[in-house]
Design an enzyme around this catalytic site. Structure first.
Site, PDB file in Angstrom:
ATOM      1  N   HIS A 135       0.810  -1.216   0.000  1.00  0.00           N
ATOM      2  CA  HIS A 135       0.000   0.000   0.000  1.00  0.00           C
ATOM      3  C   HIS A 135       0.847   1.272   0.000  1.00  0.00           C
ATOM      4  O   HIS A 135       0.594   2.175   0.783  1.00  0.00           O
ATOM      5  CB  HIS A 135      -0.917   0.022   1.236  1.00  0.00           C
ATOM      6  CG  HIS A 135      -1.910  -1.075   1.294  1.00  0.00           C
ATOM      7  ND1 HIS A 135      -2.589  -1.405   2.465  1.00  0.00           N
ATOM      8  CD2 HIS A 135      -2.370  -1.929   0.346  1.00  0.00           C
ATOM      9  CE1 HIS A 135      -3.408  -2.410   2.227  1.00  0.00           C
ATOM     10  NE2 HIS A 135      -3.295  -2.752   0.947  1.00  0.00           N
ATOM     11  N   PRO A 136       1.850   1.419  -0.857  1.00  0.00           N
ATOM     12  CA  PRO A 136       2.648   2.645  -0.827  1.00  0.00           C
ATOM     13  C   PRO A 136       1.847   3.854  -1.310  1.00  0.00           C
ATOM     14  O   PRO A 136       1.139   3.786  -2.312  1.00  0.00           O
ATOM     15  CB  PRO A 136       3.806   2.339  -1.780  1.00  0.00           C
ATOM     16  CG  PRO A 136       3.256   1.326  -2.728  1.00  0.00           C
ATOM     17  CD  PRO A 136       2.326   0.490  -1.907  1.00  0.00           C
TER      18      PRO A 136
END
Length: 536
Positions: free
Chosen positions: A476-477
Site C-alpha cells: 500500500h505505498p
C-alpha cells in the site's frame, strides 16, 4: 517543444502516463467527450494473462516479471536488516490486476483529516459521491453505495469454519460483527467485499478501459517506458518515452497527467527535473523546480503475519496438500466459480484499536485459512490459520527516489518501517491484541498453537524483534507526491502549469485500510477537476 532525436507521435489534448488503477479511470472519463484526443501510455504489457482473471492467480502474478516490476526495498533497519519484495503491477490495470481485490475505502476521518490539513474538497462528504459514481455494488444503491457503475463489488464466494470461529472470537474479545466496512467507520469484523464479477477478478482495466478501447479518440500504447515530461516556459507540453528501443515524443495541447503510482510518478517528476535539486544534480539531471518533497513522505502498511497451528478443522494447508485436493479445488472453480480459487488473498477482516487512546480503529486484520513462511512460498505441512495485523496509520516516513537518470533503473525504495517510536509501540501491542483474540473460547476447541512469531516472544524487546522478523509490506505505498507539498488540492504540480499527478502518491496521509478503492476515487475526482478546468 523540446527537440529530441526521436519520432514525434502527434499532439493530444490529454496524455496519461500509467495504465493502472488511476490511469484506467482517467482514460475512460477524459475520452468520454469525442472532441478530446487522449493518449494513455503504459510501461507494462497487455492484461491478457489468464492468471490475472482467476482470483487466486495473484500467486502467479506477484513476483512474475510478466505482470510485476519485481522491485525491492533497500535493507530496512526496522526489519532487522531485511529487504522486502515490493510488487507493482506491470500490465494494464496496474496493481488492480495483481492485488488482493479487497474493496476498502478507509474511514471518514481519513478524508476529513485531509481537508483539515488544507486540502479543500477532500472531506468524506465530498469524496463519497465519487466512490459511489463508479460503483456497481451487489446490494444495489443506498446512501453509501452506488449501482450501475463500472466497478463491480461483490461478496466473496466461499465459506471456512475456521474464519467463522475467528469472527466469533473477535466478538467475544469485544470487536462486534459488521456487514459493511465502507460506511465511514470500519471498526468491527466481517468478510471483505471484493472487486470481482461472478468469481472472476474485476480489475480497473476490466471496469474502465476495456469497454472504451474502441473509442476513436483514445490511443493506448503498452510497453511505453516514459523518460520525462517535456517542459517549456514553465508549462508541460509533452512526454518523452521509449517503445521497443524507439525514442518517441507526444505533445499535449491540454494537460499531462502522471498516474504511474506512488513509485513511478515521483520518479518521472525527478527525471523531469522536479525534485530535490542537489540530488538531481548529482545524477546529471538538470533541476527545473527545486521540490525536495518529491519522493518523500512514503507511507505503507506493514503487516505482521501471526500464525497458529490448529486441529479438528479444515484449512487450505490440508486441502491443497496433494494433487487430489488441488484437482477438487480446480473442479469446484470450473463448475461453480467458488472455493479457494475464487478467494481473495484475505477473506475475513477486523478493525480495532490497539488501545483506548485512539479515537478510531488503528489496526486492520487480514485473516486467512492457511499459513506459510513467506508470501509465495509453500503452505505449511499442518493445518493452520494466519491473522495478519497492520498499523493503519503509521508515523514512519520513507522515501522513493531515483538512483539514476535511466528510466529502466528501479528507484531506491526506503519505507523506514518501524522507525517511529509510536509504530514500534503499536507493533508490540498488535501482537498482544492478536493473542487476546485467539485466546477466546470460540477458538479453544481447535487447540490453537502459536507458530509465528511464537509464544516465547513475550517482552517488549522480544515483540519488537519479532515484528522485525515477520513484518512485510501489504503493498500500500502512498504519499510520495502529496497534496499540500508537491501538488495542490486540484492535484496540479506546484510550480508548473498543465501538469498533474493523479494516483496514490498524492495522498497526504495513508487511508485506514486497503488503498486501491481510494486510488480510483482520486482518479474520478481528478478527472472531474480536469474537465471542469477545460470548460473554464
Amino acid at each position: 517543444m523540446e527537440r529530441l532525436n526521436c519520432k514525434a507521435m502527434g499532439e493530444f489534448d490529454y496524455i496519461i502516463v500509467g495504465g493502472g488503477s488511476a490511469g484506467c479511470v482517467l482514460a475512460n472519463r477524459l475520452s468520454t467527450n469525442p472532441g478530446n484526443r487522449v493518449l494513455l501510455l503504459e510501461a507494462g504489457g497487455k492484461d491478457d494473462y489468464i492468471w490475472i482473471r482467476v482470483p487466486v492467480g495473484y500467486l502467479y502474478c506477484i513476483g512474475n516479471p510478466r505482470t510485476d516490476w519485481c522491485m525491492s526495498t533497500q535493507a530496512e533497519a526496522g526489519l532487522n536488516g531485511r529487504t522486502l519484495k515490493y510488487p507493482r503491477g506491470r500490465v494494464l490495470g496496474g496493481c488492480s490486476s495483481i492485488n488482493g481485490m479487497i474493496y476498502m475505502r478507509g474511514q471518514a476521518a481519513d478524508y476529513d483529516g485531509w481537508r483539515q490539513a488544507g486540502n479543500c474538497g477532500w472531506g468524506w462528504d465530498e469524496v463519497l459521491p465519487y466512490f459511489k459514481q463508479a460503483e456497481d455494488h451487489f446490494e444495489g444503491p443506498s446512501a453509501y453505495h452506488g449501482s450501475g457503475g463500472e466497478l463491480r463489488v461483490e461478496k466473496q464466494r466461499l465459506r471456512w469454519e475456521i474464519l467463522e470461529a475467528f469472527q466469533q472470537a473477535c466478538s467475544e474479545y469485544g470487536i462486534a460483527a459488521v456487514d459493511d466496512f465502507n460506511r465511514g467507520d470500519n471498526e468491527g469484523t466481517g468478510f471483505f467485499q471484493v472487486t470481482q464479477r461472478k468469481g472472476w477478478r474485476w480489475s480497473a482495466a476490466d471496469a474502465f478501459l476495456r469497454p472504451v478501447r474502441s473509442r476513436a479518440n483514445l490511443k493506448i500504447e503498452t510497453g511505453a517506458l516514459v523518460d520525462k515530461v517535456i517542459v517549456e516556459d514553465g508549462r508541460a507540453v509533452g512526454i518523452a518515452y521509449c517503445v521497443g528501443g524507439e525514442q518517441r515524443t507526444a505533445g499535449a495541447r491540454g494537460e499531462v497527467v502522471l498516474a504511474a503510482g506512488a513509485i513511478g510518478s515521483p520518479a518521472i517528476l525527478e527525471r523531469s527535473g522536479i525534485g530535490d535539486a542537489a540530488h538531481l544534480s548529482s545524477l546529471g539531471v538538470a533541476p527545473l523546480v527545486d521540490r525536495p518533497e518529491v519522493g518523500g513522505n512514503l507511507q505503507d502498511h506493514l503487516q505482521l503475519r501471526c500464525a497458529w497451528k490448529v486441529s479438528g478443522v479444515a484449512t487450505l494447508n490440508q486441502r491443497a496438500a496433494n494433487l487430489f485436493g488441488k484437482a477438487l479445488i480446480g473442479l469446484e472453480y470450473a463448475l461453480r466459480r467458488t472455493g479457494p480459487m475464487a478467494m481473495a488473498p484475505s477473506q475475513l477482516g477486523a478493525f480495532t484499536k490497539s488501545d483506548t487512546r485512539y479515537a478510531t480503529a488503528n489496526l486492520e486484520y487480514h485473516v486467512q485459512p492457511l499459513s506459510l513462511e513467506a508470501f509465495g512460498g509453500a503452505l505449511d505441512p499442518f493445518p493452520a490459520f494466519t491473522a495478519s495485523v497492520c498499523n493503519l496509520r503509521p508515523e514512519s516516513r520513507g522515501t522513493s527516489r531515483i538512483a539514476s537518470a535511466d528510466p529502466a533503473e528501479a528507484p531506491g525504495i526506503r519505507p523506514n518501517y518501524l522507525s517511529a517510536e509510536e509504530d514500534r509501540r503499536v507493533a508490540a501491542q498488535a501482537i498482544r491484541v492478536t493473542r487476546g483474540i485467539v485466546a477466546q473460547p470460540a477458538l479453544a476447541r481447535y487447540n490453537p498453537e502459536e507458530v509465528r512469531p511464537g509464544a516465547a516472544y513475550q517482552s517488549e524487546e522480544d515483540l519488537l524483534r519479532a515484528a522485525g522478523d515477520i513484518g512485510t509490506t501489504i503493498f500500500h505505498p502512498v504519499g510520495t507526491a502529496a497534496m499540500g507539498s508537491v501538488v495542490d488540492a486540484e492535484l496540479r504540480v506546484i510550480g508548473l502549469d498543465r501538469l498533474r499527478v493523479i494516483d496514490a502518491s498524492v495522498m497526504p496521509t495513508i487511508t485506514s485500510g486497503n488503498t486501491n478503492a481510494p486510488t480510483m476515487m482520486i482518479a474520478e475526482k481528478g478527472a472531474a477537476m480536469i474537465l471542469a478546468a477545460a470548460r473554464g
